[in-house]
Design a protein around this motif. Structure first.
Motif, PDB file in Angstrom:
ATOM      1  N   MET A 242      27.107  38.117  13.152  1.00 32.10           N
ATOM      2  CA  MET A 242      28.646  38.739  13.429  1.00 32.10           C
ATOM      3  C   MET A 242      28.705  38.607  15.046  1.00 32.10           C
ATOM      4  SD  MET A 242      29.704  42.605  12.638  1.00 32.10           S
ATOM      5  CE  MET A 242      29.676  42.355  10.844  1.00 32.10           C
ATOM      6  N   LYS A 243      29.933  38.162  15.598  1.00 31.24           N
ATOM      7  CA  LYS A 243      30.128  37.889  16.792  1.00 31.24           C
ATOM      8  C   LYS A 243      30.331  39.178  17.823  1.00 31.24           C
ATOM      9  CE  LYS A 243      34.167  35.798  19.507  1.00 31.24           C
ATOM     10  NZ  LYS A 243      35.052  34.850  19.258  1.00 31.24           N
ATOM     11  N   THR A 244      29.677  39.378  18.805  1.00 30.54           N
ATOM     12  CA  THR A 244      29.998  40.390  19.906  1.00 30.54           C
ATOM     13  C   THR A 244      30.919  40.004  21.087  1.00 30.54           C
ATOM     14  OG1 THR A 244      27.697  40.832  19.132  1.00 30.54           O
ATOM     15  CG2 THR A 244      28.659  41.732  21.257  1.00 30.54           C
ATOM     16  N   ILE A 245      31.887  40.839  21.357  1.00 30.25           N
ATOM     17  CA  ILE A 245      32.897  40.732  22.339  1.00 30.25           C
ATOM     18  C   ILE A 245      33.217  41.804  23.352  1.00 30.25           C
ATOM     19  CG2 ILE A 245      34.977  41.186  20.720  1.00 30.25           C
ATOM     20  CD1 ILE A 245      36.190  38.856  22.206  1.00 30.25           C
ATOM     21  N   THR A 246      33.461  41.764  24.438  1.00 29.71           N
ATOM     22  CA  THR A 246      33.773  42.866  25.241  1.00 29.71           C
ATOM     23  C   THR A 246      35.094  43.517  25.089  1.00 29.71           C
ATOM     24  OG1 THR A 246      34.802  41.863  27.133  1.00 29.71           O
ATOM     25  CG2 THR A 246      32.220  42.088  27.128  1.00 29.71           C
ATOM     26  N   VAL A 247      35.192  44.842  25.455  1.00 25.53           N
ATOM     27  CA  VAL A 247      36.417  45.321  25.296  1.00 25.53           C
ATOM     28  C   VAL A 247      37.669  44.674  25.859  1.00 25.53           C
ATOM     29  CG1 VAL A 247      38.163  47.428  25.510  1.00 25.53           C
ATOM     30  CG2 VAL A 247      35.661  47.663  24.808  1.00 25.53           C
ATOM     31  N   ALA A 248      37.368  44.190  27.229  1.00 23.91           N
ATOM     32  CA  ALA A 248      38.332  43.527  27.809  1.00 23.91           C
ATOM     33  C   ALA A 248      38.708  41.986  27.133  1.00 23.91           C
ATOM     34  CB  ALA A 248      38.009  43.174  29.297  1.00 23.91           C
ATOM     35  N   ASP A 249      37.670  41.332  26.388  1.00 23.09           N
ATOM     36  CA  ASP A 249      38.126  40.028  25.879  1.00 23.09           C
ATOM     37  C   ASP A 249      38.932  40.538  24.480  1.00 23.09           C
ATOM     38  OD1 ASP A 249      37.079  38.660  27.897  1.00 23.09           O
ATOM     39  OD2 ASP A 249      34.831  38.574  26.973  1.00 23.09           O
ATOM     40  N   ALA A 250      38.488  41.575  24.045  1.00 23.00           N
ATOM     41  CA  ALA A 250      38.979  41.968  22.724  1.00 23.00           C
ATOM     42  C   ALA A 250      40.452  42.082  23.123  1.00 23.00           C
ATOM     43  CB  ALA A 250      38.230  43.012  22.052  1.00 23.00           C
TER      44      ALA A 250
ATOM     45  N   HIS B 277      42.366  38.884  23.501  1.00 23.52           N
ATOM     46  CA  HIS B 277      42.452  37.834  22.638  1.00 23.52           C
ATOM     47  C   HIS B 277      42.418  38.492  21.086  1.00 23.52           C
ATOM     48  CE1 HIS B 277      41.180  34.833  25.627  1.00 23.52           C
ATOM     49  NE2 HIS B 277      40.487  35.630  26.065  1.00 23.52           N
ATOM     50  N   LEU B 278      43.100  39.411  21.042  1.00 23.86           N
ATOM     51  CA  LEU B 278      43.340  40.410  19.613  1.00 23.86           C
ATOM     52  C   LEU B 278      43.668  39.549  18.724  1.00 23.86           C
ATOM     53  CD1 LEU B 278      42.758  42.918  18.247  1.00 23.86           C
ATOM     54  CD2 LEU B 278      45.271  43.612  19.019  1.00 23.86           C
ATOM     55  N   SER B 279      44.644  38.445  18.815  1.00 26.22           N
ATOM     56  CA  SER B 279      45.248  37.786  17.746  1.00 26.22           C
ATOM     57  C   SER B 279      44.072  36.918  17.251  1.00 26.22           C
ATOM     58  CB  SER B 279      46.600  36.932  18.232  1.00 26.22           C
ATOM     59  OG  SER B 279      47.632  38.125  18.318  1.00 26.22           O
ATOM     60  N   ALA B 280      43.614  36.175  17.935  1.00 26.37           N
ATOM     61  CA  ALA B 280      42.565  35.339  17.816  1.00 26.37           C
ATOM     62  C   ALA B 280      41.278  35.931  17.094  1.00 26.37           C
ATOM     63  CB  ALA B 280      42.205  34.620  18.751  1.00 26.37           C
ATOM     64  N   LEU B 281      41.106  37.255  17.492  1.00 28.22           N
ATOM     65  CA  LEU B 281      39.944  37.848  16.799  1.00 28.22           C
ATOM     66  C   LEU B 281      40.463  38.310  15.293  1.00 28.22           C
ATOM     67  CD1 LEU B 281      38.888  40.550  19.471  1.00 28.22           C
ATOM     68  CD2 LEU B 281      37.501  38.490  18.500  1.00 28.22           C
ATOM     69  N   LEU B 282      41.457  38.702  15.422  1.00 27.05           N
ATOM     70  CA  LEU B 282      42.117  39.273  13.897  1.00 27.05           C
ATOM     71  C   LEU B 282      42.071  37.924  13.025  1.00 27.05           C
ATOM     72  CD1 LEU B 282      45.089  41.622  14.663  1.00 27.05           C
ATOM     73  CD2 LEU B 282      42.726  42.299  13.723  1.00 27.05           C
ATOM     74  N   ALA B 283      42.418  36.987  13.412  1.00 30.70           N
ATOM     75  CA  ALA B 283      42.510  35.742  12.723  1.00 30.70           C
ATOM     76  C   ALA B 283      41.011  35.315  12.111  1.00 30.70           C
ATOM     77  CB  ALA B 283      42.906  34.417  13.410  1.00 30.70           C
TER      78      ALA B 283
ATOM     79  N   ASP C 184      34.891  37.009   9.072  1.00 26.02           N
ATOM     80  CA  ASP C 184      33.946  37.075  10.090  1.00 26.02           C
ATOM     81  C   ASP C 184      34.164  38.591  10.424  1.00 26.02           C
ATOM     82  OD1 ASP C 184      33.043  34.459   9.817  1.00 26.02           O
ATOM     83  OD2 ASP C 184      34.481  33.774  11.345  1.00 26.02           O
ATOM     84  N   GLY C 185      32.852  39.186  10.887  1.00 29.16           N
ATOM     85  CA  GLY C 185      33.074  40.317  11.688  1.00 29.16           C
ATOM     86  C   GLY C 185      32.906  40.315  13.035  1.00 29.16           C
ATOM     87  N   VAL C 186      33.484  41.272  13.751  1.00 28.02           N
ATOM     88  CA  VAL C 186      33.281  41.222  15.134  1.00 28.02           C
ATOM     89  C   VAL C 186      32.783  42.670  15.523  1.00 28.02           C
ATOM     90  CG1 VAL C 186      34.644  41.028  17.313  1.00 28.02           C
ATOM     91  CG2 VAL C 186      35.255  39.583  15.357  1.00 28.02           C
ATOM     92  N   ILE C 187      31.870  42.568  16.484  1.00 29.46           N
ATOM     93  CA  ILE C 187      31.540  43.882  17.082  1.00 29.46           C
ATOM     94  C   ILE C 187      32.011  43.934  18.681  1.00 29.46           C
ATOM     95  CG2 ILE C 187      29.613  45.203  17.951  1.00 29.46           C
ATOM     96  CD1 ILE C 187      27.917  43.878  15.926  1.00 29.46           C
ATOM     97  N   ILE C 188      32.616  44.932  19.026  1.00 29.89           N
ATOM     98  CA  ILE C 188      33.253  45.204  20.425  1.00 29.89           C
ATOM     99  C   ILE C 188      32.354  46.064  21.197  1.00 29.89           C
ATOM    100  CG2 ILE C 188      35.210  46.047  21.572  1.00 29.89           C
ATOM    101  CD1 ILE C 188      36.936  45.258  19.075  1.00 29.89           C
ATOM    102  N   THR C 189      31.907  45.509  22.378  1.00 27.56           N
ATOM    103  CA  THR C 189      30.966  46.362  23.192  1.00 27.56           C
ATOM    104  C   THR C 189      31.770  46.637  24.496  1.00 27.56           C
ATOM    105  OG1 THR C 189      30.188  44.708  24.407  1.00 27.56           O
ATOM    106  CG2 THR C 189      29.049  44.878  22.421  1.00 27.56           C
ATOM    107  N   ARG C 190      31.184  47.856  24.982  1.00 29.39           N
ATOM    108  CA  ARG C 190      31.853  48.616  26.227  1.00 29.39           C
ATOM    109  C   ARG C 190      30.356  48.653  27.173  1.00 29.39           C
ATOM    110  NH1 ARG C 190      34.683  53.368  25.439  1.00 29.39           N
ATOM    111  NH2 ARG C 190      36.539  52.192  25.404  1.00 29.39           N
TER     112      ARG C 190
END
Length: 75
Positions: A1-9, A12-18, A24-30
């Motif tokens: 599962m991919k990990t991404i920061t809040v700022a990057d999320a 790049h929200l549209s790309a994450l939703l795709a 694929d799952g995504v974990i958002i971190t702060r």
């Protein structure tokens, strides 16, 4: 599962939703700590015409009112 920061999320929200739609799952971190997880919704079964055919061809149930059918989620 991919990990991404809040700022990057946010950026790049549209790309994450795709990616999530692709399965694929995504974990958002702060500040390095997980705060949210994006996972795909289960795919719906879709409408099966045979269910409707069975319901229509079923014999009427005596004493079953429209209100009772609604309560039983038949309508």
């Amino acid at each position: 599962m991919k990990t991404i920061t809040v700022a990057d999320a946010k950026a790049h929200l549209s790309a994450l939703l795709a990616e999530v739609e692709a399965g694929d799952g995504v974990i958002i971190t702060r500040r390095g700590k997980p705060v949210a997880r994006l996972i795909p919704e289960p795919r719906s079964k879709g409408f099966d015409w045979s269910d409707l055919q069975l319901w229509v061809s079923a014999p009427p149930r005596p004493g079953l009112t429209v209100e009772e059918m609604r309560k039983q989620d038949m309508l």
